[in-house]
Write a protein that holds these residues in place. Sequence first.
Motif, PDB file in Angstrom:
ATOM      1  N   GLY A  87      -2.941   5.309  -3.232  1.00  0.00           N
ATOM      2  CA  GLY A  87      -3.017   6.055  -4.481  1.00  0.00           C
ATOM      3  C   GLY A  87      -4.234   5.666  -5.297  1.00  0.00           C
ATOM      4  N   ASN A 143       0.817  -1.206   0.000  1.00  0.00           N
ATOM      5  CA  ASN A 143       0.000   0.000   0.000  1.00  0.00           C
ATOM      6  C   ASN A 143       0.857   1.265   0.000  1.00  0.00           C
ATOM      7  OD1 ASN A 143      -2.368  -1.493   0.021  1.00  0.00           O
ATOM      8  ND2 ASN A 143      -2.506  -1.532   2.245  1.00  0.00           N
ATOM      9  N   LYS A 144       1.953   1.252   0.765  1.00  0.00           N
ATOM     10  CA  LYS A 144       2.836   2.413   0.805  1.00  0.00           C
ATOM     11  C   LYS A 144       3.474   2.654  -0.562  1.00  0.00           C
ATOM     12  CE  LYS A 144       5.440   3.324   4.380  1.00  0.00           C
ATOM     13  NZ  LYS A 144       6.399   3.197   5.504  1.00  0.00           N
ATOM     14  N   GLY A 167       0.235   7.739  -6.393  1.00  0.00           N
ATOM     15  CA  GLY A 167      -0.463   8.844  -5.744  1.00  0.00           C
ATOM     16  C   GLY A 167       0.363  10.111  -5.749  1.00  0.00           C
ATOM     17  N   ALA A 208       0.862   4.206  -2.667  1.00  0.00           N
ATOM     18  CA  ALA A 208       0.539   5.554  -2.179  1.00  0.00           C
ATOM     19  C   ALA A 208       1.516   6.584  -2.724  1.00  0.00           C
ATOM     20  CB  ALA A 208       0.557   5.572  -0.652  1.00  0.00           C
TER      21      ALA A 208
END
Length: 484
Positions: A448, A266-267, A274, A270
Amino acid sequence: MWNNRFIQVLLSKMSPAAFAAIVVFLITVIALFTPPYIGMADNGDYARILNGLYVKDADYTSQYFGYFVKTFGIFQYYNENSASIFSTQTFFMKAAILINQLFYREDTFDIRFQAGMYLILYVGAIYLLVEALTWKLSKKLGYAMAAIVIFVLGDTGYTAYFSSFYGESVVLIMSVYMVSFGLLLYRKRYNDYLMMILFILSAMILTASKQQNAPVGMIAAPIGVFFIYIRKNTLYRSITSILLIALLGVGVGTYMLIPKEFVNINKYHAMTRGVLMGAVDPEKTLKNFDIDKQYAILNETEYFDAYTTVNVESDILQDEFYSKYGFVSILTYYMMHPNQAGQMLNLAARDGFSIRPNAMGNYERSVGKPFGEQTVFFSGYSLLKKAIAPKTFGFVLLWILTILGLYLPSFVMAIRSRLWRNAIRLPLILMLIGIGLSGIFVSIIGAGDADLAKHEFLFTLIFDLVSLITIIDLISKRLWSQEN
């Protein structure tokens, strides 16, 4: 003639809640349990939750995204697959496997057993929701309101999730239960103690159903303080307070139990899908996070890309990339760059009104449908919503302000009159809106634009539930009335 009379007599004896539950049941049975069977294709996420099951089809991966698979193997001796994430969904899956083994086969799991279990739970939720929405309304008006609920929540865009291993099934069912118990408590229907316990229990199961739902408990618990004042007796207030604290704990615990592997996934998104994707100067943007500018080459890449410039699981990326930022730092960045935040929010709004992602097909390959083909059976609402809903975050803000503005007068009147039960309707609506918005913000800040349509399922569901409550209260002229 006889059939028409029979239907008229039947409807005169049947409540709007029972009517809605039966119709949703019949529609879903046709969709999920009669050929061609409807379900949802795996996008690769099934591996996270499979526990006690394994893929039997040797050609399974070629069906990713395109075709729905309904049968899986059940491990008989050694379970080499354990769920890699903590989720209340696991308990439902284990129950479905047990039912399957009792009534079908010991070594093969047919996902329709799970779909049937979910459907029974969902029908109960629909019954309670319509009961709460139509309580004390005339039967004629009640049936009209029930028809609206059927059109929205009976949509196959929602119920197709039952024939899948996506956590959205549990999110859908528990959200409807939570809203139902909250409204039944507000309208003083059934026992207050039971409704409060079931309300918070539903919220707990919803919170722990998916890692991204951790904010649900953190939002519902503080706002739920309003529910403490419904009754004056010490026992009720003590039980409610303890349960709200437990709900907050479930939210914090769900967040703490997110595996490091998924935190990094997820990071990565992101930042690459994102922050960097929307930045005018990606290299300069990385300096804000004290990250070497050479990592700008990762812009717009995905964690699961077959060919990457750097090993996404390497120690060097852990030390020089992942460790440099987190949820708070990304949130701070967006607050300092409102234009870029606005772009991401509009991007989220674009996908925030799609009940089912475009990427996943609904049919088995044996049916002969094109790869990724989706059903249109009883999908009028999901197709209409996707087609006409404005795709900007400005519309979301306008919707929120309109909803809160409509319910504010009755809240103020209730507070001034010290009618505490009447006063909980606005906090309940506010709680739901907060939960829905968390679905957007967590998706953007946490991952993101990666798989946004699916990640924003909670928002689109809450949008529908809050809109249903408001429309029915408006039609029944109960927006500004003091009902109790």
